[in-house]
Design a protein around this motif. Sequence first.
Motif, PDB file in Angstrom:
ATOM      1  N   PHE A 271      23.325  22.819 -12.987  1.00 10.04           N
ATOM      2  CA  PHE A 271      22.634  24.102 -13.027  1.00 10.04           C
ATOM      3  C   PHE A 271      22.442  24.723 -11.643  1.00 10.04           C
ATOM      4  O   PHE A 271      22.523  25.935 -11.483  1.00 10.04           O
ATOM      5  CB  PHE A 271      21.261  23.932 -13.676  1.00 10.04           C
ATOM      6  CG  PHE A 271      21.270  23.109 -14.938  1.00 10.04           C
ATOM      7  CD1 PHE A 271      22.031  23.505 -16.026  1.00 10.04           C
ATOM      8  CD2 PHE A 271      20.546  21.931 -15.035  1.00 10.04           C
ATOM      9  CE1 PHE A 271      22.048  22.754 -17.188  1.00 10.04           C
ATOM     10  CE2 PHE A 271      20.560  21.170 -16.186  1.00 10.04           C
ATOM     11  CZ  PHE A 271      21.319  21.580 -17.274  1.00 10.04           C
ATOM     12  N   THR A 272      22.184  23.891 -10.643  1.00  9.55           N
ATOM     13  CA  THR A 272      21.843  24.398  -9.305  1.00  9.55           C
ATOM     14  C   THR A 272      22.941  24.201  -8.276  1.00  9.55           C
ATOM     15  O   THR A 272      22.911  24.831  -7.218  1.00  9.55           O
ATOM     16  CB  THR A 272      20.583  23.686  -8.777  1.00  9.55           C
ATOM     17  OG1 THR A 272      20.890  22.287  -8.582  1.00  9.55           O
ATOM     18  CG2 THR A 272      19.418  23.827  -9.753  1.00  9.55           C
ATOM     19  N   GLY A 273      23.869  23.286  -8.523  1.00 10.15           N
ATOM     20  CA  GLY A 273      24.889  22.982  -7.532  1.00 10.15           C
ATOM     21  C   GLY A 273      24.437  22.031  -6.450  1.00 10.15           C
ATOM     22  O   GLY A 273      25.174  21.768  -5.497  1.00 10.15           O
ATOM     23  N   HIS A 274      23.224  21.487  -6.586  1.00 10.66           N
ATOM     24  CA  HIS A 274      22.726  20.512  -5.608  1.00 10.66           C
ATOM     25  C   HIS A 274      23.170  19.115  -6.026  1.00 10.66           C
ATOM     26  O   HIS A 274      22.488  18.420  -6.764  1.00 10.66           O
ATOM     27  CB  HIS A 274      21.203  20.575  -5.514  1.00 10.66           C
ATOM     28  CG  HIS A 274      20.675  21.834  -4.924  1.00 10.66           C
ATOM     29  ND1 HIS A 274      21.020  22.274  -3.665  1.00 10.66           N
ATOM     30  CD2 HIS A 274      19.815  22.771  -5.424  1.00 10.66           C
ATOM     31  CE1 HIS A 274      20.406  23.410  -3.397  1.00 10.66           C
ATOM     32  NE2 HIS A 274      19.667  23.740  -4.456  1.00 10.66           N
ATOM     33  N   TYR A 275      24.333  18.695  -5.546  1.00  7.65           N
ATOM     34  CA  TYR A 275      24.862  17.380  -5.904  1.00  7.65           C
ATOM     35  C   TYR A 275      24.149  16.288  -5.120  1.00  7.65           C
ATOM     36  O   TYR A 275      23.885  16.445  -3.918  1.00  7.65           O
ATOM     37  CB  TYR A 275      26.366  17.321  -5.628  1.00  7.65           C
ATOM     38  CG  TYR A 275      27.172  18.161  -6.586  1.00  7.65           C
ATOM     39  CD1 TYR A 275      27.607  17.652  -7.801  1.00  7.65           C
ATOM     40  CD2 TYR A 275      27.481  19.480  -6.289  1.00  7.65           C
ATOM     41  CE1 TYR A 275      28.332  18.424  -8.690  1.00  7.65           C
ATOM     42  CE2 TYR A 275      28.202  20.263  -7.175  1.00  7.65           C
ATOM     43  CZ  TYR A 275      28.625  19.732  -8.371  1.00  7.65           C
ATOM     44  OH  TYR A 275      29.337  20.504  -9.251  1.00  7.65           O
ATOM     45  N   PRO A 276      23.851  15.174  -5.764  1.00  8.69           N
ATOM     46  CA  PRO A 276      23.124  14.112  -5.066  1.00  8.69           C
ATOM     47  C   PRO A 276      23.974  13.314  -4.091  1.00  8.69           C
ATOM     48  O   PRO A 276      23.434  12.649  -3.216  1.00  8.69           O
ATOM     49  CB  PRO A 276      22.630  13.218  -6.212  1.00  8.69           C
ATOM     50  CG  PRO A 276      23.594  13.451  -7.328  1.00  8.69           C
ATOM     51  CD  PRO A 276      24.010  14.890  -7.201  1.00  8.69           C
ATOM     52  N   THR A 277      25.312  13.364  -4.232  1.00 12.20           N
ATOM     53  CA  THR A 277      26.175  12.572  -3.361  1.00 12.20           C
ATOM     54  C   THR A 277      27.190  13.472  -2.672  1.00 12.20           C
ATOM     55  O   THR A 277      27.555  14.534  -3.188  1.00 12.20           O
ATOM     56  CB  THR A 277      26.937  11.482  -4.144  1.00 12.20           C
ATOM     57  OG1 THR A 277      28.045  12.092  -4.848  1.00 12.20           O
ATOM     58  CG2 THR A 277      26.022  10.791  -5.143  1.00 12.20           C
ATOM     59  N   PRO A 278      27.697  13.064  -1.513  1.00 14.10           N
ATOM     60  CA  PRO A 278      28.715  13.863  -0.816  1.00 14.10           C
ATOM     61  C   PRO A 278      29.974  14.068  -1.650  1.00 14.10           C
ATOM     62  O   PRO A 278      30.612  15.116  -1.568  1.00 14.10           O
ATOM     63  CB  PRO A 278      29.009  13.031   0.443  1.00 14.10           C
ATOM     64  CG  PRO A 278      27.798  12.187   0.643  1.00 14.10           C
ATOM     65  CD  PRO A 278      27.276  11.886  -0.730  1.00 14.10           C
ATOM     66  N   GLY A 279      30.312  13.066  -2.454  1.00 17.01           N
ATOM     67  CA  GLY A 279      31.517  13.179  -3.277  1.00 17.01           C
ATOM     68  C   GLY A 279      31.433  14.311  -4.276  1.00 17.01           C
ATOM     69  O   GLY A 279      32.425  15.004  -4.536  1.00 17.01           O
ATOM     70  N   GLY A 280      30.263  14.515  -4.874  1.00 14.50           N
ATOM     71  CA  GLY A 280      30.101  15.609  -5.818  1.00 14.50           C
ATOM     72  C   GLY A 280      30.283  16.962  -5.156  1.00 14.50           C
ATOM     73  O   GLY A 280      30.954  17.854  -5.693  1.00 14.50           O
ATOM     74  N   THR A 281      29.693  17.131  -3.971  1.00 13.30           N
ATOM     75  CA  THR A 281      29.841  18.378  -3.217  1.00 13.30           C
ATOM     76  C   THR A 281      31.297  18.643  -2.873  1.00 13.30           C
ATOM     77  O   THR A 281      31.812  19.761  -3.049  1.00 13.30           O
ATOM     78  CB  THR A 281      28.997  18.306  -1.929  1.00 13.30           C
ATOM     79  OG1 THR A 281      27.617  18.154  -2.283  1.00 13.30           O
ATOM     80  CG2 THR A 281      29.180  19.554  -1.082  1.00 13.30           C
ATOM     81  N   ARG A 282      31.973  17.617  -2.383  1.00 10.97           N
ATOM     82  CA  ARG A 282      33.388  17.777  -1.996  1.00 10.97           C
ATOM     83  C   ARG A 282      34.248  18.180  -3.187  1.00 10.97           C
ATOM     84  O   ARG A 282      35.097  19.073  -3.082  1.00 10.97           O
ATOM     85  CB  ARG A 282      33.893  16.457  -1.392  1.00 10.97           C
ATOM     86  CG  ARG A 282      35.387  16.451  -1.066  1.00 10.97           C
ATOM     87  CD  ARG A 282      35.804  15.156  -0.402  1.00 10.97           C
ATOM     88  NE  ARG A 282      35.449  13.996  -1.198  1.00 10.97           N
ATOM     89  CZ  ARG A 282      36.154  13.552  -2.232  1.00 10.97           C
ATOM     90  NH1 ARG A 282      37.263  14.186  -2.605  1.00 10.97           N
ATOM     91  NH2 ARG A 282      35.771  12.476  -2.898  1.00 10.97           N
ATOM     92  N   LEU A 283      34.029  17.554  -4.336  1.00 10.81           N
ATOM     93  CA  LEU A 283      34.846  17.849  -5.506  1.00 10.81           C
ATOM     94  C   LEU A 283      34.566  19.237  -6.069  1.00 10.81           C
ATOM     95  O   LEU A 283      35.471  19.901  -6.585  1.00 10.81           O
ATOM     96  CB  LEU A 283      34.619  16.788  -6.583  1.00 10.81           C
ATOM     97  CG  LEU A 283      35.192  15.408  -6.256  1.00 10.81           C
ATOM     98  CD1 LEU A 283      34.786  14.398  -7.322  1.00 10.81           C
ATOM     99  CD2 LEU A 283      36.709  15.461  -6.131  1.00 10.81           C
ATOM    100  N   CYS A 284      33.322  19.693  -5.978  1.00 16.37           N
ATOM    101  CA  CYS A 284      33.005  21.044  -6.435  1.00 16.37           C
ATOM    102  C   CYS A 284      33.710  22.077  -5.567  1.00 16.37           C
ATOM    103  O   CYS A 284      34.295  23.047  -6.079  1.00 16.37           O
ATOM    104  CB  CYS A 284      31.497  21.270  -6.439  1.00 16.37           C
ATOM    105  SG  CYS A 284      30.997  22.867  -7.134  1.00 16.37           S
ATOM    106  N   ASN A 285      33.670  21.902  -4.261  1.00 11.30           N
ATOM    107  CA  ASN A 285      34.384  22.807  -3.367  1.00 11.30           C
ATOM    108  C   ASN A 285      35.889  22.784  -3.641  1.00 11.30           C
ATOM    109  O   ASN A 285      36.544  23.835  -3.630  1.00 11.30           O
ATOM    110  CB  ASN A 285      34.107  22.436  -1.911  1.00 11.30           C
ATOM    111  CG  ASN A 285      32.694  22.796  -1.471  1.00 11.30           C
ATOM    112  OD1 ASN A 285      32.131  23.774  -1.929  1.00 11.30           O
ATOM    113  ND2 ASN A 285      32.118  21.998  -0.588  1.00 11.30           N
TER     114      ASN A 285
END
Length: 597
Positions: A568-582
Amino acid sequence: MEQLKHECGVAMIRLLKPLDYYAQKYGTWAYGFNKLYLMMEKQHNRGQEGAGIASVSLNKEPGTEYMFREKAEGKDAITEVFSKVMEEMNGELLMGHLRYSTTGKSGLTFVHPFLRRNNWRAKNLCLCGNFNMTNIDEVFRFLTSQGQSPRIYGDSYITLELMGHRLDREVERLYTIAKEQGLQGTDITDYIDDHVEMANVLRTTMEHYDGGYVMCGLTGSGEMFAVRDPWGIRPAFYYRDDEMVAVASERPVLQTTFDLQTEDICDLQPGQSLIVGRNGESHLEQIMPSKKLSACSFERIYFSRGSDRDIYQERKRLGEQLTPAILKAIDGDVANTVFSYIPNTAEVAFYGMTDGFRQLHGEVRTEKVVWKDIKLRTFIADNSERNDLAAHVYDISYGSLRPYMDNLVIIDDSIVRGTTLKESIFKILDRLHPKKIVMVSSSPQIRYPDYYGIDMARLEEFCAFRATMALIEEGLTPSPSPIGEGSDYTCRRRIPELIQDVYQACKEHPLETNHVRRIYEPFTVDEINQKMVEMLRPKGMQAPIELVFQSIEGLHKACPNHPGDWYFTGHYPTPGGTRLCNAAFVNYIDTKLKTQQ
């Protein structure tokens, strides 16, 4: 409404008494076997693509099998695997798994548990889990840099090989100690079997991973373990007494299977492992330091069984909190409004929603407006006819509304892709001729992919994302007060530049932050809702539609102990989630550019 393939389910039992004990007390040698079957059936909601079970028998003589594993595919997989092994799996250690594929890989090869064989009992490893790892490339490179050559590229196999490698090292460590103590022959084997430290194995394995997981395993020497990710993303529960230790993905499973109270059952904490040794002694071990709690809120909204005491109340609160927004959508006309829900997972939120209205306005009108039929078999070759059949998975209660007089408020747990709304729900609801349809979601707008075990990996799957991109591409003027933390966008900024800016940032700085969040900043929730209605409204539909979503604040108020809200917010708890979303945004734009060439 739109079924999501999601978290797998795990079940484990360690019997602490001799098997004869259970035969005498409960009348059957298959006590543990039967309980494992019940635990898996009670978690069938977590996976209908496949199932597998495994067992380990203690104190077997060399030359006789002591470690069993059986797997099957399909919705009847649980029954199939248990019917195959009734006479064989009478061990003290039992493990079961239910699978949903989240990586696009399906087939019996990918059904858990995974088994690594060896002639040394302690080196045999059987593994299953509820997990998805975001950094499997890095772990694969780590393995190959050590000289290993995994046979299959996938997080399950690579985890098996990495943990198996660390288990080998643990056995070799004990072998050296045994030799130094002067032990010889089978005395060395017995020493190793009695002294394996699974915490050593888990620490040197799980430190390499980024992702959400509950990892479960058995060794041939009789060790059993379950370990939870340090962010607490995926759930795990356990129970211990003097007869057995049991682990499951959901609390009510243990309650029903073993006739327990809620207070009897414990949560496995983030970064923690429950380890049961060969001798039956169990203990908790902190394998990794716990990180910021990010327990999955979607477990509470949708995935887990609603029979859990706390989940039931949370889902009711999610519905009740929507009362003011719904009241506004129907212009306060409660008397001429019918309330209903999409079966079946939104039913509890519906009770909360109607309770909220009763507290304010007394009795309200409720009907079962929508029915979900069995899945129709779309074997007709013509696409248009097949789509027409698929659109009739749902049906309506004719006469449940007064045509052109009644509003219809209908609640669902989530609106993800919007396909079912457009192709089925809205079309059939329009046949009742409501004055207005208010489509309610007990969760907020789903805007971002999940990479921790749910099959929501592409941005273009989400109707909220598609609507926002359409708003940007149409060049609409942004809101005077842009929504978002630290937004530097103003009304003078040309919105089409935003797509290029985000695209470049995602490519050049994929780990810095979730840049995709910026595309939503110029628009309010209502603006995105209106665009979604425009996109999802079927051609020829007469009734007006309004969407009402849960707020982020409402979500956290209803589910205070499960703050994980990255969808819902895009605040991923791990670096891997952020990287994959980008990376998902880059892939989306690259694909779009290719189709335009």
